[in-house]
Design a protein around this motif. Sequence first.
Motif, PDB file in Angstrom:
ATOM      1  N   ASP A  36      75.773  90.430 216.825  1.00 53.58           N
ATOM      2  CA  ASP A  36      75.976  90.051 215.428  1.00 53.58           C
ATOM      3  C   ASP A  36      77.470  89.922 215.167  1.00 53.58           C
ATOM      4  N   GLU A  37      77.803  89.293 214.061  1.00 51.90           N
ATOM      5  CA  GLU A  37      79.203  89.099 213.688  1.00 51.90           C
ATOM      6  C   GLU A  37      79.422  89.515 212.238  1.00 51.90           C
ATOM      7  N   VAL A  38      80.688  89.682 211.912  1.00 53.21           N
ATOM      8  CA  VAL A  38      81.083  89.922 210.531  1.00 53.21           C
ATOM      9  C   VAL A  38      82.401  89.194 210.296  1.00 53.21           C
ATOM     10  N   GLY A  39      82.530  88.600 209.111  1.00 45.57           N
ATOM     11  CA  GLY A  39      83.791  87.977 208.767  1.00 45.57           C
ATOM     12  C   GLY A  39      83.804  86.466 208.815  1.00 45.57           C
ATOM     13  N   ARG A  40      82.655  85.833 208.660  1.00 48.03           N
ATOM     14  CA  ARG A  40      82.658  84.373 208.629  1.00 48.03           C
ATOM     15  C   ARG A  40      83.157  83.841 207.278  1.00 48.03           C
ATOM     16  N   GLY A  41      82.947  84.614 206.212  1.00 50.38           N
ATOM     17  CA  GLY A  41      83.259  84.125 204.879  1.00 50.38           C
ATOM     18  C   GLY A  41      84.610  84.463 204.301  1.00 50.38           C
ATOM     19  N   PRO A  42      85.334  85.456 204.795  1.00 50.30           N
ATOM     20  CA  PRO A  42      86.597  85.842 204.176  1.00 50.30           C
ATOM     21  C   PRO A  42      87.663  84.749 204.216  1.00 50.30           C
ATOM     22  N   LEU A  43      88.658  84.900 203.370  1.00 50.17           N
ATOM     23  CA  LEU A  43      89.789  83.976 203.309  1.00 50.17           C
ATOM     24  C   LEU A  43      90.900  84.376 204.278  1.00 50.17           C
ATOM     25  N   ILE A  90      83.002  94.197 222.093  1.00 51.57           N
ATOM     26  CA  ILE A  90      83.566  93.652 220.857  1.00 51.57           C
ATOM     27  C   ILE A  90      84.329  92.377 221.193  1.00 51.57           C
ATOM     28  N   GLY A  91      84.124  91.348 220.386  1.00 53.59           N
ATOM     29  CA  GLY A  91      84.865  90.100 220.547  1.00 53.59           C
ATOM     30  C   GLY A  91      85.488  89.695 219.226  1.00 53.59           C
ATOM     31  N   MET A  92      86.543  88.887 219.298  1.00 57.11           N
ATOM     32  CA  MET A  92      87.246  88.525 218.075  1.00 57.11           C
ATOM     33  C   MET A  92      87.892  87.154 218.210  1.00 57.11           C
ATOM     34  N   ALA A  93      87.906  86.426 217.109  1.00 61.00           N
ATOM     35  CA  ALA A  93      88.700  85.196 217.012  1.00 61.00           C
ATOM     36  C   ALA A  93      89.561  85.338 215.762  1.00 61.00           C
ATOM     37  N   ASP A  94      90.868  85.197 215.915  1.00 62.59           N
ATOM     38  CA  ASP A  94      91.757  85.445 214.780  1.00 62.59           C
ATOM     39  C   ASP A  94      91.846  84.236 213.849  1.00 62.59           C
ATOM     40  N   HIS A  95      92.622  84.405 212.784  1.00 68.79           N
ATOM     41  CA  HIS A  95      92.728  83.373 211.751  1.00 68.79           C
ATOM     42  C   HIS A  95      93.252  82.046 212.310  1.00 68.79           C
ATOM     43  N   MET A  96      94.139  82.129 213.290  1.00 72.50           N
ATOM     44  CA  MET A  96      94.684  80.897 213.867  1.00 72.50           C
ATOM     45  C   MET A  96      93.625  80.131 214.653  1.00 72.50           C
ATOM     46  N   ARG A  97      92.819  80.874 215.394  1.00 73.78           N
ATOM     47  CA  ARG A  97      91.750  80.234 216.157  1.00 73.78           C
ATOM     48  C   ARG A  97      90.705  79.635 215.224  1.00 73.78           C
ATOM     49  N   ILE A  98      90.410  80.318 214.136  1.00 72.66           N
ATOM     50  CA  ILE A  98      89.460  79.811 213.140  1.00 72.66           C
ATOM     51  C   ILE A  98      89.963  78.495 212.562  1.00 72.66           C
ATOM     52  N   GLY A 206     101.236  83.653 197.131  1.00 73.80           N
ATOM     53  CA  GLY A 206     100.898  82.636 198.113  1.00 73.80           C
ATOM     54  C   GLY A 206     100.248  83.283 199.323  1.00 73.80           C
ATOM     55  N   PRO A 207      99.836  82.497 200.306  1.00 75.12           N
ATOM     56  CA  PRO A 207      99.169  83.043 201.494  1.00 75.12           C
ATOM     57  C   PRO A 207     100.109  83.892 202.347  1.00 75.12           C
ATOM     58  N   CYS A 208      99.553  84.862 203.035  1.00 78.10           N
ATOM     59  CA  CYS A 208     100.304  85.673 203.989  1.00 78.10           C
ATOM     60  C   CYS A 208      99.975  85.173 205.406  1.00 78.10           C
ATOM     61  N   PRO A 209     100.607  85.700 206.440  1.00 77.00           N
ATOM     62  CA  PRO A 209     100.408  85.176 207.795  1.00 77.00           C
ATOM     63  C   PRO A 209      98.967  85.233 208.323  1.00 77.00           C
ATOM     64  N   ILE A 210      98.113  86.122 207.815  1.00 80.65           N
ATOM     65  CA  ILE A 210      96.747  86.204 208.363  1.00 80.65           C
ATOM     66  C   ILE A 210      95.720  85.444 207.525  1.00 80.65           C
ATOM     67  N   HIS A 211      96.173  84.700 206.526  1.00 77.04           N
ATOM     68  CA  HIS A 211      95.227  83.884 205.764  1.00 77.04           C
ATOM     69  C   HIS A 211      94.784  82.682 206.586  1.00 77.04           C
ATOM     70  N   ARG A 212      93.531  82.299 206.379  1.00 80.04           N
ATOM     71  CA  ARG A 212      92.972  81.122 207.041  1.00 80.04           C
ATOM     72  C   ARG A 212      93.349  79.888 206.212  1.00 80.04           C
ATOM     73  N   ARG A 213      94.231  79.101 206.742  1.00 75.48           N
ATOM     74  CA  ARG A 213      94.722  77.955 205.980  1.00 75.48           C
ATOM     75  C   ARG A 213      93.616  76.961 205.624  1.00 75.48           C
ATOM     76  N   THR A 214      92.647  76.790 206.504  1.00 77.56           N
ATOM     77  CA  THR A 214      91.562  75.839 206.229  1.00 77.56           C
ATOM     78  C   THR A 214      90.619  76.329 205.134  1.00 77.56           C
ATOM     79  N   PHE A 219      95.346  76.348 197.519  1.00 77.31           N
ATOM     80  CA  PHE A 219      96.604  77.097 197.405  1.00 77.31           C
ATOM     81  C   PHE A 219      97.705  76.489 198.258  1.00 77.31           C
ATOM     82  N   LEU A 220      97.399  75.446 199.017  1.00 75.13           N
ATOM     83  CA  LEU A 220      98.372  74.874 199.937  1.00 75.13           C
ATOM     84  C   LEU A 220      98.768  73.460 199.547  1.00 75.13           C
TER      85      LEU A 220
END
Length: 221
Positions: A36-43, A90-98, A206-214, A219-220
């Motif tokens: 299972d995963e968590v965090g598909r919806g956050p900004l 545990i696996g992870m994809a960060d904001h940049m990969r998203i 404004g956005p911080c470095p870990i915000h998902r720009r897409t 805000f961009l």
Amino acid sequence: MNKQEKEMLLARRLVEMKQFDKELCGKDVMFIAGVDEVGRGPLAGPVVAACAVLPEDFDVPGIDDSKKLTEKKREALYPLIKEKALAYGIGMADHMRIDEINILEATKEAMIQAVEEASRMLKERAGAGIEHILFDAMIIKSIPIPQTSVIKGDSKSLSIAAASVLAKVTRDRMMVEMAQRYPGYSFEKNKGYGTKAHYEGLRQQGPCPIHRRTFLKNFLK
């Protein structure tokens, strides 16, 4: 409901969720992995996936879809699942990969990482491989293991529910740490989801470095 009745209900629920996995995969299948995963919806922040392979005698009551559990309950279950599982990953994809490949593909990458990590642990501990994977509403064709997609699997399957707790606690802890690094967005409370306080922080800072720009096109501009 008194304490004894609640304990009986949780014990019965544990048996039912175990049976669901066994009936879905077949009685001869010994090593079932729930993912299972968590965090598909956050900004902001990563998407985190977990994989859990539980023994037949797994005896930790109270496991359920992590969204239905309190933070205190999840934190209590987290070490017990790790301790009693045959294997986990545990696996992870960060904001940049998203932002680079989109949230669905990033989620699949995180899930593949989690399965690979659990597979390595299972081979080390049991000398065996995962025989069947239960995904919560997902199929990943690139994984060469029999798999089943279960709609609302985190509330039906014990192994998927266990994975959901591992993923949720892992990600929540990360976002609490990010709140200290990037104050002003209430990450410690909203974990990166779009709450009123989060949007207010975006408007002010404004956005911080870990915000998902897409996820933040408004805000961009």
